[in-house]
Scaffold this active site. Structure first.
Site, PDB file in Angstrom:
ATOM      1  N   ARG A 214     -10.025 -15.781   7.116  1.00 50.80           N
ATOM      2  CA  ARG A 214     -10.724 -15.555   5.843  1.00 50.80           C
ATOM      3  C   ARG A 214     -11.878 -16.535   5.697  1.00 50.80           C
ATOM      4  O   ARG A 214     -12.966 -16.186   5.234  1.00 50.80           O
ATOM      5  CB  ARG A 214      -9.747 -15.709   4.678  1.00 50.80           C
ATOM      6  N   PHE A 230      -7.906  -2.444   2.954  1.00 51.86           N
ATOM      7  CA  PHE A 230      -6.518  -2.934   2.953  1.00 51.86           C
ATOM      8  C   PHE A 230      -6.499  -4.355   2.381  1.00 51.86           C
ATOM      9  O   PHE A 230      -5.974  -5.281   2.988  1.00 51.86           O
ATOM     10  CB  PHE A 230      -5.910  -2.915   4.363  1.00 51.86           C
ATOM     11  N   ASP A 252      -7.261  -0.851  -1.677  1.00 53.17           N
ATOM     12  CA  ASP A 252      -5.871  -0.885  -1.252  1.00 53.17           C
ATOM     13  C   ASP A 252      -5.129   0.289  -1.879  1.00 53.17           C
ATOM     14  O   ASP A 252      -5.462   0.737  -2.977  1.00 53.17           O
ATOM     15  CB  ASP A 252      -5.193  -2.205  -1.661  1.00 53.17           C
ATOM     16  N   ASP A 301      -8.355  -4.966   7.585  1.00 50.66           N
ATOM     17  CA  ASP A 301      -7.138  -5.787   7.722  1.00 50.66           C
ATOM     18  C   ASP A 301      -5.914  -4.918   7.416  1.00 50.66           C
ATOM     19  O   ASP A 301      -5.229  -5.121   6.415  1.00 50.66           O
ATOM     20  CB  ASP A 301      -7.214  -6.978   6.765  1.00 50.66           C
ATOM     21  N   CYS A 341      -2.121  -6.716  13.187  1.00 48.78           N
ATOM     22  CA  CYS A 341      -1.032  -7.687  13.037  1.00 48.78           C
ATOM     23  C   CYS A 341       0.254  -7.189  13.689  1.00 48.78           C
ATOM     24  O   CYS A 341       1.339  -7.691  13.400  1.00 48.78           O
ATOM     25  CB  CYS A 341      -0.794  -7.997  11.561  1.00 48.78           C
TER      26      CYS A 341
END
Length: 400
Positions: A214, A230, A252, A301, A341
């Site tokens: 970030r 996201f 989101d 993300d 991730c």
């Protein structure tokens, strides 16, 4: 500690011998001696060579999780304090400890447990029967070690509500350990203020692993128009806003996430420049493209599209699609930050998927940097599951 001995089959245990932390059920030849699931056992190679100690659970395919490889190790309170102290000293050397992951399971040689520190609150997630038995001692040792540095822990909340506990023969649990407290906790990271919902937020309430990623996007965002996909509770969007972005849109699918993101924007006095919308990113990106919208910076993300090897093919399609759509929305010479991730989406496969997306939209990518998870989520070599976050920043150029 039980007197039971787990003996590995001849030719098996290769990952363990290379430094891994697990013994699978199909690697075991014999288990001799009495034990209860969750107890600590001795692990031996086929020829009787001592490979160390770990806790056993025959209900799980992942039957033994190793705690120590030293033949002379004694797994007691002193041992657990040593593990906790080592974890804390490592974090003091490598990260901002105001809020950080204090214990990262196998990578801190305490398999199956995660402990996050949000200011003066701890959130614990316990995923294995053996470590669950040791959890009270581990938490006491954390409080003791932190108190030596003048840090007083105000409260502890447990988020052991993952399905994987059922595979261990354990019930899912969520609730206070000790006195109740306000479960909305304010933290500061990279100069950004957040309210972290440790009770109802995802996982332990906030994704600390992206802390320095970030920070890395801040320098790209001054005076820029930014799209954060996201966004969860707004973290990348707020880093863009605090860096001086002219206009930020965070997206989101979670209404709760968007409400929390808007609250965080107000907390940072960014509500005039950082805005949020509740939408499915896969639906919204084509809509923005149809309107000929363009952004200086696009951030992707997403959640893990795959949590098993069986669903990797579908995950590849998902990653290809959002990266392709994201690149189309980046102005010529603008920037794309994109990540995965999922442990099962290997760095090689993720890189290949991004390259395919770029070819599909006739874009040239100039790599600015490649990053992984924050150092408080250390990557333990030979324990592949500890390496999961892949993060790229690219400049996106039209084909010249």
């Amino acid at each position: 500690m039980s007197q039971a001995v787990v003996r590995i089959k001849k030719g098996e245990g290769r990952a363990l011998k290379a430094g891994g932390m697990w013994v699978y059920d199909n690697e075991i030849d014999t288990i001799s001696g009495e034990f209860e699931n969750g107890e600590i056992v001795t692990v031996e190679d086929f020829d009787g060579y001592c490979m160390g100690y770990g806790f056993i659970n025959t209900r799980s395919k992942l039957t033994v999780r190793m705690l120590s490889r030293r033949k002379d190790a004694v797994i007691d309170d002193t041992f657990l304090e040593m593990r906790v102290r080592n974890a804390w000293e490592y974090r003091k050397s490598t990260v901002d400890t105001a809020s950080c992951r204090l214990i990262f399971g196998e990578a801190d040689f305490l398999p199956g447990i995660v402990v996050d520190k949000f200011s003066d609150i701890l959130v614990v997630e316990s995923l294995a029967l053996g470590i669950d038995r040791l959890k009270p001692v581990i938490l006491d040792k954390i409080k003791k070690v932190l108190a030596e540095d003048g840090i007083s822990i105000r409260g502890i909340y447990e988020r052991s509500d993952a399905k994987v506990r059922l595979q261990e023969g354990m019930e899912r649990f969520k609730g206070f350990i000790g006195k109740p407290f306000d479960t909305k906790v304010e933290i500061v990271e990279n100069g950004v203020r957040y309210l972290v919902d440790v009770k109802d937020g995802q996982k332990t309430g906030f994704f600390l692993d992206q802390k320095y990623n970030r920070l890395a996007i801040q320098r790209l965002c001054k005076g820029k128009r930014v799209l954060d996909c996201f966004t969860h509770t707004g973290s990348f969007a707020l880093n863009a806003g605090i860096a001086g972005a002219s206009d930020v849109l965070g997206v989101d699918a979670s209404e709760l996430g968007v409400l929390q993101a808007e609250e965080n924007a107000r907390l940072n006095h960014l509500e005039d420049t950082v805005h949020f919308t509740c939408a499915d990113v896969f639906d919204l990106l084509p809509e923005l493209e149809a309107k000929h919208e363009k952004f200086d910076v696009v951030i992707l993300d997403p959640p893990a599209f795959t949590k098993s090897r069986n669903s990797v093919k579908n995950a590849v399609k998902g990653y290809r699609e959002i990266n392709l759509r994201g690149m189309k929305l980046v102005k010529n010479g603008g920037y794309l930050a994109t990540c995965s991730c999922s442990h099962f989406m290997t760095p090689e496969l993720f890189t290949k998927t991004i390259a395919e997306a770029a070819r599909g939209v006739h874009k040239r990518l100039r790599q600015v940097e490649y990053r992984t998870q924050s150092p408080d989520h250390p990557i333990l070599w030979a324990a592949d599951e500890s390496y999961y976050l892949k993060f790229y920043i690219f400049q996106v150029c039209d084909e010249a």
